[in-house]
Design an enzyme around this catalytic site. Structure first.
Site, PDB file in Angstrom:
ATOM      1  N   ASP A  64       5.607 -21.667  17.497  1.00 38.38           N
ATOM      2  CA  ASP A  64       6.517 -20.980  16.578  1.00 38.38           C
ATOM      3  C   ASP A  64       7.506 -21.964  15.931  1.00 38.38           C
ATOM      4  O   ASP A  64       7.884 -21.788  14.774  1.00 38.38           O
ATOM      5  CB  ASP A  64       7.296 -19.907  17.361  1.00 38.38           C
ATOM      6  CG  ASP A  64       8.175 -19.036  16.470  1.00 38.38           C
ATOM      7  OD1 ASP A  64       7.697 -18.638  15.394  1.00 38.38           O
ATOM      8  OD2 ASP A  64       9.333 -18.763  16.845  1.00 38.38           O
ATOM      9  N   LYS A 103       4.104 -19.694   7.338  1.00 41.62           N
ATOM     10  CA  LYS A 103       3.647 -19.563   8.698  1.00 41.62           C
ATOM     11  C   LYS A 103       3.654 -18.122   9.184  1.00 41.62           C
ATOM     12  O   LYS A 103       4.471 -17.360   8.675  1.00 41.62           O
ATOM     13  CB  LYS A 103       4.472 -20.456   9.624  1.00 41.62           C
ATOM     14  CG  LYS A 103       5.923 -19.985   9.781  1.00 41.62           C
ATOM     15  CD  LYS A 103       6.718 -20.922  10.635  1.00 41.62           C
ATOM     16  CE  LYS A 103       6.548 -20.603  12.085  1.00 41.62           C
ATOM     17  NZ  LYS A 103       7.503 -19.620  12.602  1.00 41.62           N
ATOM     18  N   GLU A 151      18.749 -21.696  19.541  1.00 44.53           N
ATOM     19  CA  GLU A 151      19.025 -20.343  19.025  1.00 44.53           C
ATOM     20  C   GLU A 151      19.650 -19.496  20.121  1.00 44.53           C
ATOM     21  O   GLU A 151      19.315 -19.669  21.299  1.00 44.53           O
ATOM     22  CB  GLU A 151      17.723 -19.675  18.585  1.00 44.53           C
ATOM     23  CG  GLU A 151      17.006 -20.404  17.468  1.00 44.53           C
ATOM     24  CD  GLU A 151      15.837 -19.574  16.976  1.00 44.53           C
ATOM     25  OE1 GLU A 151      16.018 -18.856  15.983  1.00 44.53           O
ATOM     26  OE2 GLU A 151      14.765 -19.625  17.590  1.00 44.53           O
ATOM     27  N   HIS A 200       8.751 -26.574  12.188  1.00 44.53           N
ATOM     28  CA  HIS A 200      10.123 -26.997  11.874  1.00 44.53           C
ATOM     29  C   HIS A 200      10.507 -28.323  12.543  1.00 44.53           C
ATOM     30  O   HIS A 200      11.013 -29.231  11.897  1.00 44.53           O
ATOM     31  CB  HIS A 200      11.135 -25.923  12.275  1.00 44.53           C
ATOM     32  CG  HIS A 200      10.806 -24.555  11.757  1.00 44.53           C
ATOM     33  ND1 HIS A 200      10.224 -24.336  10.531  1.00 44.53           N
ATOM     34  CD2 HIS A 200      10.967 -23.324  12.305  1.00 44.53           C
ATOM     35  CE1 HIS A 200      10.058 -23.036  10.351  1.00 44.53           C
ATOM     36  NE2 HIS A 200      10.492 -22.402  11.411  1.00 44.53           N
ATOM     37  N   LYS A 216      16.167 -26.181   3.496  1.00 47.24           N
ATOM     38  CA  LYS A 216      17.587 -26.205   3.881  1.00 47.24           C
ATOM     39  C   LYS A 216      18.264 -27.405   3.239  1.00 47.24           C
ATOM     40  O   LYS A 216      17.728 -28.509   3.256  1.00 47.24           O
ATOM     41  CB  LYS A 216      17.735 -26.255   5.410  1.00 47.24           C
ATOM     42  CG  LYS A 216      17.291 -24.955   6.084  1.00 47.24           C
ATOM     43  CD  LYS A 216      17.571 -24.976   7.566  1.00 47.24           C
ATOM     44  CE  LYS A 216      16.877 -23.824   8.266  1.00 47.24           C
ATOM     45  NZ  LYS A 216      17.717 -22.676   8.549  1.00 47.24           N
ATOM     46  N   LYS A 254      15.110 -20.199  22.759  1.00 43.79           N
ATOM     47  CA  LYS A 254      15.822 -18.955  22.449  1.00 43.79           C
ATOM     48  C   LYS A 254      16.752 -18.638  23.604  1.00 43.79           C
ATOM     49  O   LYS A 254      16.542 -19.092  24.725  1.00 43.79           O
ATOM     50  CB  LYS A 254      14.821 -17.827  22.253  1.00 43.79           C
ATOM     51  CG  LYS A 254      13.868 -18.110  21.089  1.00 43.79           C
ATOM     52  CD  LYS A 254      13.471 -16.864  20.356  1.00 43.79           C
ATOM     53  CE  LYS A 254      12.547 -17.151  19.209  1.00 43.79           C
ATOM     54  NZ  LYS A 254      13.230 -17.400  17.937  1.00 43.79           N
ATOM     55  N   HIS A 303      10.329 -23.101   5.881  1.00 43.89           N
ATOM     56  CA  HIS A 303      11.643 -22.853   5.274  1.00 43.89           C
ATOM     57  C   HIS A 303      12.679 -23.913   5.679  1.00 43.89           C
ATOM     58  O   HIS A 303      13.685 -24.078   5.014  1.00 43.89           O
ATOM     59  CB  HIS A 303      12.118 -21.418   5.540  1.00 43.89           C
ATOM     60  CG  HIS A 303      12.684 -21.169   6.900  1.00 43.89           C
ATOM     61  ND1 HIS A 303      11.914 -20.908   7.999  1.00 43.89           N
ATOM     62  CD2 HIS A 303      13.967 -21.138   7.350  1.00 43.89           C
ATOM     63  CE1 HIS A 303      12.691 -20.722   9.048  1.00 43.89           C
ATOM     64  NE2 HIS A 303      13.944 -20.851   8.682  1.00 43.89           N
ATOM     65  N   ARG A 349       0.806  -1.215   0.000  1.00 42.86           N
ATOM     66  CA  ARG A 349       0.000   0.000   0.000  1.00 42.86           C
ATOM     67  C   ARG A 349       0.846   1.274   0.000  1.00 42.86           C
ATOM     68  O   ARG A 349       0.418   2.299  -0.504  1.00 42.86           O
ATOM     69  CB  ARG A 349      -0.952  -0.006   1.200  1.00 42.86           C
ATOM     70  CG  ARG A 349      -2.254  -0.691   0.812  1.00 42.86           C
ATOM     71  CD  ARG A 349      -3.280  -0.551   1.858  1.00 42.86           C
ATOM     72  NE  ARG A 349      -2.849  -1.295   3.047  1.00 42.86           N
ATOM     73  CZ  ARG A 349      -3.681  -1.716   3.989  1.00 42.86           C
ATOM     74  NH1 ARG A 349      -4.958  -1.456   3.876  1.00 42.86           N
ATOM     75  NH2 ARG A 349      -3.237  -2.373   5.019  1.00 42.86           N
TER      76      ARG A 349
HETATM   77  C1  BG6 Z   1      11.115 -18.951  12.341  1.00 43.14           C
HETATM   78  C2  BG6 Z   1      10.676 -18.588  13.736  1.00 43.14           C
HETATM   79  O1  BG6 Z   1      10.144 -19.731  11.716  1.00 43.14           O
HETATM   80  O2  BG6 Z   1      12.330 -19.691  12.389  1.00 43.14           O
HETATM   81  C3  BG6 Z   1      11.760 -17.785  14.434  1.00 43.14           C
HETATM   82  O3  BG6 Z   1       9.486 -17.815  13.672  1.00 43.14           O
HETATM   83  C4  BG6 Z   1      13.077 -18.535  14.394  1.00 43.14           C
HETATM   84  O4  BG6 Z   1      11.375 -17.529  15.790  1.00 43.14           O
HETATM   85  C5  BG6 Z   1      13.413 -18.965  12.970  1.00 43.14           C
HETATM   86  O5  BG6 Z   1      14.093 -17.674  14.896  1.00 43.14           O
HETATM   87  C6  BG6 Z   1      14.630 -19.862  12.939  1.00 43.14           C
HETATM   88  O6  BG6 Z   1      15.014 -20.090  11.603  1.00 43.14           O
HETATM   89  P1  BG6 Z   1      16.530 -20.441  11.228  1.00 43.14           P
HETATM   90  O7  BG6 Z   1      16.487 -20.740   9.769  1.00 43.14           O
HETATM   91  O8  BG6 Z   1      17.336 -19.216  11.572  1.00 43.14           O
HETATM   92  O9  BG6 Z   1      16.917 -21.612  12.074  1.00 43.14           O
END
Ligand code: BG6
Length: 482
Positions: A225, A138, A206, A230, A172, A330, A168, A39
């Site tokens: 999340d 997502k 992470e 994943h 990988k 995290k 995603h 927009r």
């Molecule tokens: C995302 C989550 O889907 O994946 C994030 O929403 C997370 O919270 C991320 O940090 C991690 O992805 P990657 O590829 O960095 O391991």
């Protein structure tokens, strides 16, 4: 390709850089156009400059190649329009997508709450054609019910095979290599079952915190999340039966069977089978960091988990009695993702004293930061010691060394390339996402009914002590803590 949300974070950080790489490697059709729509009123040259600045940040390697950039910039267009209004989208269609014999990819880089009006508009202005593919990612809902509603909005306009749902992690390189490891080698498959495997660990650790999206994260938490998508996808690829071939539905049928075989975790076993944690102030990589509730935008008293560990069980013949321990969090001490296949002890041990260091074989598949495969084998320590001392030594395969002259494609490159080639194998089918939500919803409901609140852990530690206890009570340990 039409990117709705073309001025957003996802587009700048992931989509344009991935498309740039595809262009650089000669993987975009010569006449392909890429149109970003949002927009905000932004002039074309300002838009191009923003893309270029972000490419500088995200393409890595030797930076942006001038010749590729010129070609790429020629394909890129920005259009300011409200994707939920017929008028703006009609103009866009006339300007860029009038030829309806050309394939069209629509990437919805927007919140799912506006998928419905966008899809309706695409339909009304004639952009929901039989050769349109629609890409979403997502969060696809926050429980089974909301997923079904989002999905209904998509599939009432598009057929299932036109919808590409991104996780995603499936893009990988190392995750795809898991398929090669399992099904292109004779070595592992005969051992890949309850007879030889003691347990499996899947960790996605992470070091980052909530990265400025506290409000979103506080609604989601680690279970929704990370685990719902994943980690469960990694579990499926590790546990599934060999598919007949790599056709999308063959692979997805096998993954779905795994999800449907997951033993429910509910109020009766949620306390013994899961751990929820939330970080408090601490230090990561030697730098002090705040606690979760004190992050920017944070509020005190949140009960959202930033860490979760789960003992999952798959109720089928292959995996009876083999727990899959899942863990993600995290502000942990290190960033890595790995799958550990812990084999059983040898059935009879003949090495007496020398075998004091005996440890069963272990296969560690590391997905990031570096892809590697590491197989721990018992060996004799060289020398004349008649007690024949043994030691575990690893066979190491590092992909960056083995394929030193090959640049691994990043996840979005792979996935966008597959969408362009209409190959949905690495995308999630609706029934998979639904089955994953069903399992996760039960855990959440179990937490609620059992009153399971988060346990705190210091940022920079491996999560609450309960996570260690989750394995210790089964006489096992997390691999990185051995
Ligand atoms: C995302 C989550 O889907 O994946 C994030 O929403 C997370 O919270 C991320 O940090 C991690 O992805 P990657 O590829 O960095 O391991």
């Amino acid at each position: 390709m039409l990117i709705i949300g073309g001025e957003g974070d996802l587009a700048f950080r992931k989509l344009y850089p991935a498309l740039y790489h595809l262009d650089n490697d000669g993987n975009l059709p010569e006449s392909m156009k890429i149109v970003g729509v949002a927009r905000s009123k932004v002039e074309q040259d300002v838009f191009l400059q923003r893309v270029l600045d972000n490419l500088g940040l995200y393409v890595g390697g030797d930076g942006v190649d001038t010749t590729t950039w010129e070609r790429f910039a020629d394909r890129l267009h920005y259009s300011s329009a409200d994707a939920t209004s017929n008028q703006g989208m009609e103009e866009l269609r006339n300007a860029f997508f009038a030829a309806d014999d050309r394939d069209l990819i629509v990437y919805l880089a927007t919140p799912p709450s506006i998928f419905a009006p966008i899809c309706q508009t695409l339909h009304s202005v004639g952009l929901a054609r039989s050769n349109t593919r629609i890409v979403v990612e997502k969060p696809l809902g926050d429980n089974r019910e909301s997923f079904l509603e989002i999905n209904h909005n998509l599939t009432s306009i598009f057929a299932e095979q036109q919808v590409y749902r991104i996780d995603h992690y499936l893009g990988k390189e190392a995750v795809q290599n898991l398929l090669a490891l399992r099904f292109a080698n004779t070595l592992f498959e005969p051992l890949w079952n309850y007879k030889f495997i003691d347990h499996v660990q899947i960790t996605v650790a992470e070091t980052v915190g909530v990265e400025g999206r506290w409000e979103f994260y506080d609604e989601a938490g680690a279970l929704r999340d990370m685990v719902q998508n994943h980690l469960l996808q990694l579990l499926c690829l590790t546990a599934m039966e060999p598919p007949a071939n790599l056709a999308a539905d063959e692979v997805r049928d096998e993954k779905l069977k795994v999800l449907r075989s997951l033993k429910p975790i509910d109020s009766t076993n949620v306390k013994t089978h899961s751990v929820r944690g939330q970080y408090t102030a601490g230090a990561v990589d030697g730098n002090p960091v705040t606690g979760y509730c004190e992050e920017d935008g944070g509020k005190p008293g949140s009960d959202t988990e930033t860490f979760v560990a789960i003992k999952a069980e798959i109720e089928n013949w292959r995996w009876a009695g083999v727990p899959f321990y899942l863990r993600t969090g995290k502000r942990l001490p290190q960033r890595f993702s790995e799958i550990v296949i812990q084999f059983k002890q040898v059935p009879h041990f003949i090495f007496g004293e020398g075998g004091a260091n005996n440890s069963p074989n272990c296969l560690v598949i590391r997905l990031q930061p570096d892809d590697s495969i590491n197989l721990k084998l018992m060996n004799k320590v060289p020398g004349l010691d008649s007690s024949m001392p043994l030691q575990s030594v690893a066979l190491d395969l590092s992909f960056s060394e083995a394929f030193a002259d090959q640049r691994g494609a990043n996840a979005y490159e792979r996935l966008l390339f597959d969408v362009m080639n209409a190959n949905p194998t690495l995308f999630m089918r609706a029934d998979e996402v639904e089955a994953a939500w069903t399992w996760v919803d039960q855990i959440r409901e179990g937490w609620r009914l059992a009153g399971k609140r988060v346990a705190s852990y210091t940022a920079g530690s491996w999560g609450p002590s309960e996570a260690i206890a989750l394995m210790a009570k089964d006489d096992r340990n997390w691999y990185d803590m051995l």
